[in-house]
Design an enzyme around this catalytic site. Structure first.
Site, PDB file in Angstrom:
ATOM      1  N   SER A   1       0.764  -1.067  -0.030  1.00 54.46           N
ATOM      2  CA  SER A   1      -0.024   0.056  -0.032  1.00 54.46           C
ATOM      3  C   SER A   1       0.853   1.346   0.056  1.00 54.46           C
ATOM      4  O   SER A   1       1.663   1.323  -0.866  1.00 54.46           O
ATOM      5  CB  SER A   1      -0.992   0.000   1.319  1.00 54.46           C
ATOM      6  OG  SER A   1      -2.056   0.815   0.908  1.00 54.46           O
TER       7      SER A   1
ATOM      8  N   ARG B   1     -11.581   6.855   9.325  1.00 59.36           N
ATOM      9  CA  ARG B   1     -10.997   5.568   9.561  1.00 59.36           C
ATOM     10  C   ARG B   1     -12.101   4.514   8.826  1.00 59.36           C
ATOM     11  O   ARG B   1     -11.662   3.474   8.402  1.00 59.36           O
ATOM     12  CB  ARG B   1     -10.704   5.267  10.915  1.00 59.36           C
ATOM     13  CG  ARG B   1     -10.466   3.857  11.246  1.00 59.36           C
ATOM     14  CD  ARG B   1      -9.032   3.606  10.361  1.00 59.36           C
ATOM     15  NE  ARG B   1      -8.415   2.322  10.887  1.00 59.36           N
ATOM     16  CZ  ARG B   1      -7.491   1.679  10.437  1.00 59.36           C
ATOM     17  NH1 ARG B   1      -6.811   2.107   9.069  1.00 59.36           N
ATOM     18  NH2 ARG B   1      -6.786   0.431  10.823  1.00 59.36           N
TER      19      ARG B   1
ATOM     20  N   ASP C   1      -8.997  -6.568  -4.845  1.00 60.18           N
ATOM     21  CA  ASP C   1      -8.455  -5.141  -4.278  1.00 60.18           C
ATOM     22  C   ASP C   1      -9.374  -4.194  -4.925  1.00 60.18           C
ATOM     23  O   ASP C   1      -9.151  -3.774  -6.035  1.00 60.18           O
ATOM     24  CB  ASP C   1      -7.058  -4.958  -3.988  1.00 60.18           C
ATOM     25  CG  ASP C   1      -6.542  -3.758  -3.498  1.00 60.18           C
ATOM     26  OD1 ASP C   1      -7.316  -2.819  -3.195  1.00 60.18           O
ATOM     27  OD2 ASP C   1      -5.295  -3.683  -3.559  1.00 60.18           O
TER      28      ASP C   1
ATOM     29  N   HIS D   1      -8.189  -5.270  -0.642  1.00 62.83           N
ATOM     30  CA  HIS D   1      -6.821  -4.732  -0.387  1.00 62.83           C
ATOM     31  C   HIS D   1      -6.037  -5.126   0.999  1.00 62.83           C
ATOM     32  O   HIS D   1      -4.891  -5.565   1.000  1.00 62.83           O
ATOM     33  CB  HIS D   1      -6.918  -3.086  -0.021  1.00 62.83           C
ATOM     34  CG  HIS D   1      -5.618  -2.374   0.023  1.00 62.83           C
ATOM     35  ND1 HIS D   1      -4.891  -2.227  -0.990  1.00 62.83           N
ATOM     36  CD2 HIS D   1      -5.185  -1.825   0.824  1.00 62.83           C
ATOM     37  CE1 HIS D   1      -3.739  -1.299  -0.911  1.00 62.83           C
ATOM     38  NE2 HIS D   1      -3.794  -1.227   0.776  1.00 62.83           N
ATOM     39  N   ASP D   2      -6.789  -5.424   2.082  1.00 62.51           N
ATOM     40  CA  ASP D   2      -5.959  -6.065   3.237  1.00 62.51           C
ATOM     41  C   ASP D   2      -5.613  -7.291   3.150  1.00 62.51           C
ATOM     42  O   ASP D   2      -4.889  -7.633   4.068  1.00 62.51           O
ATOM     43  CB  ASP D   2      -7.063  -5.971   4.333  1.00 62.51           C
ATOM     44  CG  ASP D   2      -7.056  -4.773   5.248  1.00 62.51           C
ATOM     45  OD1 ASP D   2      -6.121  -4.033   5.192  1.00 62.51           O
ATOM     46  OD2 ASP D   2      -7.841  -4.445   6.243  1.00 62.51           O
TER      47      ASP D   2
END
Lengths: 389, 389
Positions: B156, B224, B320, B354-355
């Site tokens: 990232s 967040r 992602d 993505h994670d």
């Protein structure tokens, strides 16, 4: 009628009705009573002598009773591509009705309105559901003396109202067109509304009085930006903005409270500002709450009285990252399990995303046009049957 | 060293270095000078006698210098699947270095730190870039006496640092692994950061003093939640939460300032709360600003000195929705145009989003493991060459 507080409609183009006779309060799905309820609505075209050519248009999350310009108000409406002379919902052929939803902030009773104690309801406004919205629309129709509609048409939250209407009262219309709709929001849909809710609540939670109001509005701006992004596809954002800098802008400091550096940021900020001029954060919380809790097929006994099944069109856009084709597939499957055949048309031509339903997408508009003309033909045939028999 | 204001690291597990000798200030990309700069870093394993087995790990937006537990700190790190004994970045084989980025809030100089006037920099902290982050990492290495790395690895924003490092100083390492990275954010990426920025700035703009601080933090919570959603795929949200209600929760009123009704909402609120305990809103604005303005291939003269081209691995995840495979394809194409062949591996096995780069995805970890072992073999062969020649 008193408009207080947040952006209130001018009222100049609105017809206002109190749809519950004798100011009887409305019994909401939650069990609470709300009343008297006033409805802001607009009509287009002429009701025919048989009172059979009415089309009800359901608006989406931030819409109002003004889908298109008309003789008394030439302000462009939110669905000019769909409603008007020569449009699919042809105002030369149909008597078109559109009403602001209950809980909204464009004339129909909502958090902005004066409650029984003489002050605006504000956060004390009782929770409303999609079923409540449909209930108020139907009360308005009863007040107008319309017993059966040619069609109900709506996109997004308007599509959810249309689906709810179909499931509860399939006999109310010859056809129902659910555009870019859903029977229940996905985890991802719920999650984005959760962030919007957090933005509005969170900004307000830190203060009281005028600062709290400003916080609610700042949060509403953030919520609008989030929603706007879910209405557009990555591809359309790329095509429209790419990484272009803000027009005439210079690079700003990352911590400054001024505007951002990119064209896409400037566009979103502009959308947020525009939205604050016309929307109430408390209405927004109400309406996204209604969306979140909507679960059309949760009750098992729906469509029980569909003796003469209406025609159902489901229309979706492949590029829609909010309520994409899988949402309409799900509706079709659930309807089929209840004995109702729906047609699902999936648009692959637009890369706009969810907002495509509001724009000039020829294939979509042609499909809607054909669907409505088929309903007219069926209705004509039914009348001919009655005459000949 | 004084920690003031927002969540500050305890410092108990950190090594602190002032990488610019004689407290010489750092010249930032913006032209501003910052200094003295302190760097919080952690190391794992042992540097070999030839000082040739060092691997630098670059952290992502909200990471810190602690990718994995170690002898002095058994708190789980943010990249336990990648870093540790027997992991791809094997701490039995490598000397692993990870440092908090400049502008961050986990020990390295950032808005939290005390500026020249004795007060925290706060919003006066000068703008930093990805190039500045890499510059400080390199100064730290110089201070540690390491002239060449076996590899630079990052995901990232860590991948963006890794790419910047490769383009500016390809001779610094045998290999560079850019995981779920990008050479420049898309319009969609920019747009989500714009909303985050609006949430933080907007909440703060309405007030001053402690209320303003609370507003900044409320906005950081919203930011967040937005980021977290871009890190997960629709599919993984559906699988983990669906439409399940909040655990033990009852339905709340839409306008209330209490928690939301759905499990996914509760999860996001929890993520926001946890984040507020460890992050500084002003650092967040700095770091997303650095991401937004990063444009790796904008300068034409990059890679000019790649006489001995390093090995480059690009790794992406099909699920992602932040930096999907098209971002890595773009990097590969741009590198090829500059004469450097990169390998792009695209994972189709994980539906996490993505994670996935932080989680146990066997194919990904095996690829990283092989990439690093190949670098070791190449380095060994090079040493043998030197010995035999």
């Amino acid at each position: 009628m008193v408009f207080t507080g947040w952006p209130a409609p001018t009222g100049k183009h609105l017809s206002l009705a109190t749809p519950f006779p004798g100011d009887r309060p409305l019994l909401l799905s939650s069990g609470a009573r709300l009343g008297p309820v006033q409805v802001a609505y607009e009509t287009y075209g002429r009701l025919d002598d048989a009172r059979g050519n009415a089309v009800f248009v359901c608006h989406a999350l931030t819409g109002d009773s003004h889908p298109a310009r008309h003789h008394a108000d030439d302000t462009p409406g939110w669905w000019e591509t769909m409603v008007g002379p020569g449009r699919p919902v042809d105002t030369r052929r149909y008597f078109v009705i559109c009403a602001n939803v209950v809980g909204g902030c464009a004339g129909t009773t909502g958090p902005w309105a004066t409650g029984p104690d003489g002050a605006p309801y504000g956060e004390a406004f009782p929770e409303v559901t999609v079923a409540d919205m449909v209930g108020v629309h139907r009360a308005l129709l009863a007040g107008l003396g319309i017993r059966r509609l040619r069609a109900v048409v709506g996109g997004s939250l308007g599509g959810m109202q249309t689906l709810e209407w179909l499931l509860r009262h399939p006999q109310d219309a010859d056809g129902f067109a659910v555009v870019a709709g859903t029977a229940r929001q996905s985890a991802d849909n719920l999650a984005w509304n959760a962030v919007a809710r957090h933005a509005i609540r969170g900004s307000a939670a830190v203060a009281a009085g005028p600062v709290r109001e400003a916080g609610l509005r700042a949060g509403l701006g953030t919520a609008r930006m989030i929603a706007h992004l879910t209405y557009l596809s990555e591809q359309s954002l790329h095509r429209k903005f790419g990484r272009a800098p803000r027009k005439g802008g210079t690079r700003t400091h990352p911590s400054s409270l001024v505007q951002g550096d990119f064209a896409v940021e400037s566009y979103l900020e502009h959308q947020a500002d525009k939205f604050l001029r016309r929307f109430d954060p408390r209405s927004y919380l109400q309406l996204i709450g209604a969306m979140d809790h909507f679960d059309a097929f949760a009750a098992p006994d729906r469509l029980a009285d569909a003796a003469a099944p209406p025609a159902v069109l489901l229309y979706s856009f492949a590029s829609d990252r909010l309520f994409g084709p899988e949402h309409s597939d799900h509706i079709k499957t659930e309807l089929a399990a209840r004995g109702l055949t729906a047609r699902h048309e999936r648009d692959e031509t637009s890369d706009i995303g969810h907002d495509a339903f509001l724009l000039d997408v020829p294939g979509f508009l042609a499909t809607a046009d054909r669907f409505l003309k088929d309903l007219d033909l069926r209705a004509g045939a039914r009348r001919d049957d009655l005459v000949t028999s």
